[in-house]
Structure formats: structure tokens, C-alpha cells
Scaffold this motif. Structure first.
Motif, short mmCIF file in Angstrom:
data_model
loop_
_atom_site.label_atom_id
_atom_site.label_comp_id
_atom_site.label_asym_id
_atom_site.label_seq_id
_atom_site.Cartn_x
_atom_site.Cartn_y
_atom_site.Cartn_z
N SER A 1 0.83 -1.23 0.00
CA SER A 1 0.00 0.00 0.00
C SER A 1 0.86 1.27 0.00
O SER A 1 0.39 2.35 -0.36
N LEU A 2 2.09 1.15 0.39
CA LEU A 2 2.95 2.33 0.47
C LEU A 2 3.78 2.56 -0.82
O LEU A 2 4.46 3.58 -0.94
N THR A 3 3.74 1.58 -1.75
CA THR A 3 4.55 1.77 -2.97
C THR A 3 3.95 2.85 -3.86
O THR A 3 2.71 3.00 -3.91
N GLU A 4 4.82 3.59 -4.55
CA GLU A 4 4.37 4.67 -5.43
C GLU A 4 4.33 4.22 -6.90
O GLU A 4 3.80 4.91 -7.76
N ASP A 5 4.86 3.01 -7.10
CA ASP A 5 4.89 2.52 -8.49
C ASP A 5 3.57 1.83 -8.75
O ASP A 5 3.25 0.78 -8.15
N HIS A 6 2.80 2.43 -9.64
CA HIS A 6 1.47 1.88 -9.91
C HIS A 6 1.52 0.52 -10.56
O HIS A 6 0.70 -0.36 -10.23
N LEU A 7 2.49 0.32 -11.43
CA LEU A 7 2.58 -0.97 -12.13
C LEU A 7 2.97 -2.09 -11.14
O LEU A 7 2.44 -3.19 -11.19
N HIS A 8 3.90 -1.77 -10.27
CA HIS A 8 4.30 -2.75 -9.25
C HIS A 8 3.12 -3.13 -8.34
O HIS A 8 2.92 -4.29 -8.01
#
Length: 556
Positions: free
Chosen positions: A294-301
Motif C-alpha cells: 500500500s505504500l509503494t508509489e509505483d502503480h505498475l508494481h
């Protein structure tokens, strides 16, 4: 005089040291004599050697030699004392029968003469052995009761027996108040009574033999009881041990099953607990991963990993806490409790039905009641009536074996045992064991047995034969028979007879009444438990002249 001489010689022949007769007498130079041992011991204790009486001193110490003359005198004195003691022993003392012909100090009498009415010592008795007329006299062992053979009224020897008045009399009595009475010589009456005595002795000896047999049977019964009790003890002990062993075995099995189930349930719960704890760890790791995603900024990831992380495996099937139960072993507890209650009920309810119901009758003699009159007569007992219990209108006769109802009072003295209001009388003898007696009835008679402590004053319920729990009575009359006990009456229809037989087996609690004709006819039998000796009794309620007579054995 002889005693004075002996006393004098004793003083002269005594040792002044031990104050006893001289023993091995010795005479020392001064002339005084002592026991050899006494003077030796006296001189051994002192440095000087002097006479204990005159104090004369001897140097050197004298040689002691036995005085033979004094020794012989001492021996003669001892023999004289023994002779005197023997002579004194022949003299009459307190409690002895004294010779009537000794003029000074009286010697003991050895014989008494029933003809001379005197007692003789051996010396004065010699004429009875040597003089022909005296040889015919009747000699007996010396007795102080010769005076009882002298008539108190005429001072003559009583040689006659009055059968009418049942007493010994002299020839002057025969000419006076006993005139026209039935009399015989005392010797003839003695011969007749001697026959009765022998018969009575035979009866007594027969009863002794019977009772000895009874004792033997009872001893065998005791042995049988002990053997049976020992056997029962062993078998019961074995049975209870087996029962205890079985219970202990079952207890061990139940405990083992409880522990086994306990372990199985514990393992099941622990296995489930480990699965849940593993699931918790997995869920926490997934929660951490989801949080990081939930904290990642990479939308694809985010999109590429979300599908794999969002899918959860099915949860372990565990009941929620509020559906868990703690009653895992109540069924076992209930089963054991139920078994306990069954055993307890079995012991409580069935136990009284075991062989402990043995009663007193089980240890009684294994002998039935006699059948024939001859068998009953084996237990015949002599009974006499007690004049101190007789109601004042009852007259006793025939050696107190016959009672007659009189129209006038008899001159009886006051006595606490006398029936005051009931026309009754009791026997002198208390009856136990097995007894039989016969009664001849004339008129209306109550033949009864009762305890000694039955009331003497009061209501018929308190004192009357058959009206209370202390007496049993059979009323005999021309109208028939009626038995009564504790105020309960039973009418009896049987052949009438003037002769009634009563059989008592006290220990067995049996009392039977029979009418005697050509056979023994049972009228009534009582089965109970007697707590005291019983006394035979009669009740004469009807008419003056009615009689009841206890029959003698030789009359039957």
C-alpha cells in the motif's frame, strides 16, 4: 499338773541366749549351760571369754563338749510335750460333741446311741461293745442333735410316726392327742420313705443323665456353630477380597481410560493450536506485505502484486471459544457414580436377607416334645405349693400338694407374697429346663404357670392368672376348657378329663397342656420366650370343696 511340770522343765532347759530349748547343750566351767552354737558365736564376737550370766572370765578359751545328760533331758521333754498335745487333742472343744459320761474334763464323743439318747467317748463306749444287751443298741456317728428325738411335751423318745399329722411322736402322744390317728413305727415309716427316696434318687439320676446328654448336645452345637462361623468367615473374607480386587481393578481401568482420553484430547487440541498459531504467523506476514504494497508509489508494481497478495487461504476450522465445552469426562463420572449407587443399594437391601437371620431356636436341642405318657414322665418334677402365697380361703394339705377352696378364712399369718384378692396359690419351686407335672382337678380349676413377680394386690389384670403377660392359665370345668394369656381367651373342644398334664421346656419357650385319658390329648401349646423361672399355680374361683392336687410320680 503335767503342763506345769513341762513349763518348769522348759525354763530350766532353755538357753539364756536364744531363749529356746537347748540344742547340743554344753556346760562351761562356771556351771551354766548354753546351746553350743550360741556360746560359740558369743565368744567369737569378743576378745574375752566370759559367762553371759555370771560374767566369770575364762583364760584360755574353754573347750566345749556336749553335755549328754542335758541332751537326753531335752529329748525327754520334747516327747512329753508331744504326748500332752496328743492327749489334749482328745478333749472336746467348741463345736465338738462331748461325752455325756466323762465326770471331769470331757473327751470328744465318737458315737451316739439312739436307744440311750447319749453320746460316748471311746472309753465309755466299751460297754456297748462288750455287754450283750447293749450290743443291740443303734450306734451312729456322734451328733449334737439327739435332743431333737425327745418329745418336747412328755420328755420321751419319739419312736412312732403319725401319718395323719406327718410328724414323729412318743407313746404318750399316741395315747393323747394322736389317739385314733394312722400311726406306724418310725422304723416302718423310714423303710417306706426310703423306698420313695430311692425312687426319687432314680428320677434325679435319670434327669442328671438326660441333662448331661443335653449338655453334650449343646457342646456339639457350639462346636458346629464355631466351625460354621469359621467357614463363613473365611468364605466371606475371600468374597470381599475378590470384590475389593475387582473394584480396584475397575478403578485402575477407569483411571487409565481417563488418562488416555486426557492425553488424546490434549494432543488434538495442541495440534489444532499449532495450526492456528501458524496461520496467525502467515496472516501477520501477509499483513506486512499488504502494508508495504500500500505504500509503494509505483502503480505498475502495485497492480502486478496485488492479485497474488489479496487472495487468502481458507481459515483452519476451529470452533469459536463460546462453543467450546469443559465437560469432557462427565459421562465417565456418571457411570462410576451409577455403579457405586448400585453396589451400595445391593449391600443395603440384600444384606439383611443373608444367613444372619439365625434365631434362638436354631441352637436349641434337636429333640422334639415327648409323645407318650411314659416319655413325659421322664421329665416329672416334684412340686409343692407355697402356703405363704395361698389366698386365705384356700386350704393346703397332703404335704402342701393339694389345695381346697374353703367357705371360711384359714388362719394364715400376714405375708407379702400372699394373694390378697385372687383365689390363687403358687408353687414354692421355680421351674426351668424341661419339666412335667400332672394335676387332678375336682370342680372348676385354673391350672396355671406364672412369674414370681406377678402382682399380689390389685385388679385381676394385675394379679389374675391369664389376665396379664406374666401368667398362662388353662381353666378346666365340666363345660370344657378355656386357655387365657394376657387377657386373650381361647376356647378348646377336647375330651374332658379330671387329669391334666403340663409340659414345660423353658429354654425352648414351649408350654403344653394335655388332658390325660387313655392317651395324651393336646389341649393347647404356647410358643414364646420365657424371661424368668416359672412357678406352677392354681386358681379355684367357683365352689367350696373344689380341689386341685399335684399327683405323685408313683401314683401315675
Amino acid at each position: 499338773m503335767a503342763q506345769q511340770l513341762i513349763q518348769l522343765d522348759q525354763e530350766k532347759l532353755s538357753c539364756s541366749i536364744c531363749l529356746d530349748l537347748l540344742k547340743d547343750p554344753v556346760t562351761i566351767p562356771c556351771g551354766h549351760s548354753y546351746c553350743m552354737d550360741c556360746i560359740k558365736n558369743c565368744w567369737d564376737e569378743k576378745e574375752t571369754h566370759s559367762c553371759p550370766q555370771c560374767r566369770q572370765t575364762f583364760t584360755p578359751r574353754p573347750v566345749l563338749v556336749k553335755n549328754m545328760i542335758l541332751g537326753e533331758l531335752v529329748e525327754d521333754l520334747k516327747k512329753a510335750e508331744h504326748s500332752t498335745a496328743s492327749s489334749d487333742h482328745a478333749y472336746a472343744g467348741p463345736g465338738d460333741v462331748a461325752c455325756d459320761f466323762c465326770s471331769e474334763r470331757k473327751l470328744k464323743a465318737s458315737k451316739s446311741c439312739l436307744m440311750c439318747m447319749a453320746s460316748y467317748c471311746e472309753h465309755h463306749l466299751q460297754p456297748h461293745y462288750n455287754i450283750a444287751p447293749l450290743k443291740k443298741h443303734k450306734l451312729i456317728k456322734a451328733t449334737s442333735k439327739l435332743q431333737e428325738n425327745i418329745c418336747p411335751h412328755h420328755d420321751e423318745v419319739m419312736k412312732i410316726f403319725c401319718r395323719t399329722d406327718q410328724q414323729c411322736i412318743c407313746y404318750l402322744c399316741l395315747m393323747d392327742e394322736h389317739k385314733d390317728h394312722d400311726t406306724v413305727s418310725a422304723a416302718a415309716e423310714r423303710a417306706e420313705k426310703q423306698k420313695e427316696l430311692e425312687t426319687n434318687r432314680q428320677n434325679v439320676q435319670q434327669r442328671i443323665q438326660n441333662r448331661e446328654k443335653d449338655v453334650k448336645v449343646l457342646q456339639e452345637q457350639v462346636e458346629a456353630i464355631n466351625l460354621s462361623a469359621d467357614k463363613a468367615f473365611r468364605e466371606c473374607d475371600k468374597a470381599f477380597k475378590n470384590l475389593i480386587s475387582l473394584i480396584e481393578k475397575k478403578s485402575s481401568e477407569v483411571k487409565q481410560k481417563i488418562r488416555s482420553k486426557q492425553n488424546a484430547e490434549q494432543n488434538r487440541v495442541k495440534e489444532l493450536q499449532e495450526k492456528i498459531e501458524q496461520e496467525i504467523r502467515d496472516l501477520r506476514r501477509r499483513d506486512t506485505e499488504l502494508q508495504q504494497l500500500s505504500l509503494t508509489e509505483d502503480h505498475l508494481h502495485f497492480l502486478n502484486n496485488y492479485s497474488s497478495l489479496s487472495h487468502l487461504r481458507a481459515s483452519t476450522n476451529v470452533p469459536t471459544y463460546n462453543k467450546l465445552t469443559l465437560q469432557y469426562f462427565e459421562d465417565v463420572t456418571a457411570a462410576v457414580s451409577q455403579a457405586r449407587d448400585k453396589v451400595k443399594a445391593l449391600l443395603s437391601d440384600e444384606w439383611p436377607q443373608t444367613s444372619f437371620s439365625m434365631t434362638k431356636a436354631d441352637v436349641l436341642l434337636p429333640q422334639g416334645e415327648p409323645k407318650t405318657r411314659g416319655e413325659f414322665l421322664k421329665y416329672f418334677c416334684q412340686i409343692t405349693l407355697d402356703v405363704d402365697t395361698a389366698y386365705t380361703h384356700l386350704s393346703l394339705s397332703d404335704s402342701n400338694r393339694k389345695v381346697t377352696l374353703m367357705s371360711r378364712n384359714q388362719s394364715y399369718p400376714s405375708h407379702p407374697d400372699r394373694f390378697f384378692e385372687r383365689w390363687q396359690v403358687l408353687s414354692r419351686e421355680g421351674l426351668t429346663g424341661r419339666c412335667y407335672w400332672e394335676v387332678k382337678c375336682n370342680g372348676t380349676v385354673g391350672v396355671a404357670v406364672a412369674y414370681k413377680d406377678i402382682g399380689r394386690r390389685g385388679t385381676r389384670e394385675e394379679c389374675g392368672f391369664g389376665w396379664n403377660d406374666k401368667s398362662w392359665s388353662l381353666r378346666c370345668s365340666n363345660n370344657g376348657y378355656e386357655f387365657k394369656h394376657n387377657n386373650i381367651s381361647t376356647s378348646i373342644s377336647r375330651p374332658l378329663s379330671s387329669r391334666i398334664g403340663v409340659y414345660l421346656d423353658h429354654s425352648a419357650g414351649t408350654l403344653s397342656f394335655y388332658s390325660i385319658t387313655e392317651t395324651m390329648n393336646l389341649l393347647h401349646r404356647v410358643l414364646t420366650r420365657f424371661t424368668q423361672p416359672l412357678h406352677a399355680g392354681f386358681w379355684l374361683p367357683q365352689s367350696a370343696g373344689d380341689t386341685a392336687e399335684l399327683l405323685e410320680f408313683f401314683n401315675t
